[in-house]
Design an enzyme around this catalytic site. Structure first.
Site, PDB file in Angstrom:
ATOM      1  N   SER A 108       0.827  -1.195   0.000  1.00 17.14           N
ATOM      2  CA  SER A 108       0.000   0.000   0.000  1.00 17.14           C
ATOM      3  C   SER A 108       0.868   1.254   0.000  1.00 17.14           C
ATOM      4  CB  SER A 108      -0.960  -0.035   1.194  1.00 17.14           C
ATOM      5  OG  SER A 108      -1.941   0.970   1.081  1.00 17.14           O
ATOM      6  N   ASP A 116      -9.436  -5.373  -4.419  1.00 12.90           N
ATOM      7  CA  ASP A 116      -8.968  -4.349  -3.481  1.00 12.90           C
ATOM      8  C   ASP A 116     -10.026  -3.251  -3.360  1.00 12.90           C
ATOM      9  OD1 ASP A 116      -7.679  -2.242  -2.140  1.00 12.90           O
ATOM     10  OD2 ASP A 116      -5.723  -2.862  -2.913  1.00 12.90           O
ATOM     11  N   HIS A 149      -7.637  -5.566  -0.172  1.00 13.45           N
ATOM     12  CA  HIS A 149      -6.512  -4.695   0.151  1.00 13.45           C
ATOM     13  C   HIS A 149      -5.625  -5.274   1.248  1.00 13.45           C
ATOM     14  CE1 HIS A 149      -4.324  -0.934   0.069  1.00 13.45           C
ATOM     15  NE2 HIS A 149      -4.399  -0.858   1.383  1.00 13.45           N
TER      16      HIS A 149
END
Length: 351
Positions: A186, A260, A306
């Site tokens: 991320s 995600d 995610h």
């Protein structure tokens, strides 16, 4: 009655003034308070107090305090390899006369950059895979304002933190001999890309998971209500513009979760296009070559969200194979470097 109720003109002016005030307040909160949204270091609750240690997972480690150039103390974890831990891939053959230091120097060093929530302690199981399965040295970075590190997080600050970690490795008497691999999830992927773009000759490879092209471009999806104010985002993390600064010979593995819910997979695909362009055909000594693309790989996991892409089947096998493949890349790089040094010496001698 007419004296009791405000006129339409007065009402309109009052409404307009209220709207303007709320808009100004909202814009101010977005501009000055965005760091609290982007870097929620206290979430989940207790993340600034309760930080697990690798020993909780039976992993040997060193508690590392790194002092940044702006006098912030980062409290990180260093997991140097050990000969006797007794697990890892079968291809590792340790000569009986190899010292502990020599073994550490012979293994890659992974710098881990985590996402914007939680702390480094939450990522120890991932570090354990690098340490046990791939026999890598692991530096678990803890950004300023996260875990037990001092300071407050910001783009400028995290860039300094990442450089501090890299400088530690490259100045270490043993670790400086190791290939350096950046692993970022991320926002950690943005940190890794930025660091590699500023240190192109020091980074051996990157592994990037569910990262974005830039923060302003992510705002409309991640925080729809703030979409109209995306232009106020001063935390840029513009990875799309930094990918081209990473040499085409630097291997990159990109891992994307198709489901995600925070960073749409389109962001990873755009970054992949930027990575692939590093491999465009170039003429070298009159001949055309596809430079770099063969050293890059993109994988998409159908059920990956995610926060759980790293748990998807095939994820760690892909990472393990990628890191194992770097051995030939490192040897080739050393050969080219040695050849260049020899040529330089010959040139100087002839002069």
């Amino acid at each position: 009655m007419s004296g009791f109720f405000p006129s339409l003109e007065t009402f309109a002016k009052g409404t307009l003034a209220t709207a303007a005030t709320l808009s100004t307040l909202g814009i101010g909160l977005v501009y000055y308070g965005q760091n609290y949204l982007i870097y929620p270091s206290a979430f989940p609750p207790g993340s600034r107090i309760d930080v697990a240690a690798p020993s909780d997972f039976e992993l040997p480690y060193e508690a590392l305090e790194l002092k940044t150039s702006d006098d912030i103390t980062l409290r990180c974890y260093m997991l140097p390899q050990r000969k006797e831990i007794g697990y890892g891939e079968a291809f590792i053959d340790i000569p009986p006369d190899m010292t502990e230091e020599q073994f550490i120097a012979s293994r890659p060093t992974v710098m881990m950059f985590h996402g914007n929530g939680g702390n480094l302690g939450h990522r120890i199981p991932l570090a354990g895979i690098f340490f046990k399965r791939m026999r890598c040295n692991v530096l678990m970075m803890c950004y300023r304002g996260y875990g037990h590190s001092e300071g407050s997080p910001s783009e400028k600050g995290l860039r300094i933190d990442a450089q501090t970690g890299l400088d530690y490795i490259t100045s270490h008497p043993i670790l400086k001999q190791t290939p350096i691999i950046l692993y970022g999830q991320s926002i950690g992927g943005a940190v890794a890309i930025d660091l590699a773009s500023r240190n192109p000759d020091k980074i051996t490879a990157l592994v990037l998971e569910n990262t974005f092209t830039s923060l302003p471009s992510l705002v409309p999806h991640a925080l729809p209500v703030l979409g109209p104010f995306a232009f106020l985002c001063h935390q840029k993390w513009d990875s799309a513009s930094k990918i081209p600064l990473i040499p085409p010979t630097t291997p990159i593995l990109m891992l994307s979760g198709a489901r995600d819910e925070i960073v749409p997979r389109e962001h990873m695909r755009v970054l992949w296009e930027a990575v692939a362009k590093r491999g465009e055909r170039k003429k070298i000594n009159g001949s055309e070559y596809k430079v770099g693309l063969e050293r890059a790989k993109y994988m998409e996991f159908e059920y990956g969200g995610h926060n759980d892409t790293c748990t998807q089947p095939g994820y760690w096998s892909a990472v393990s194979e990628f890191i194992a493949s770097l051995r030939s890349h490192v040897l080739e790089k050393q050969r080219v470097s040695s050849s260049s040094s020899s040529s330089s010496s010959s040139s100087k001698a002839s002069l």
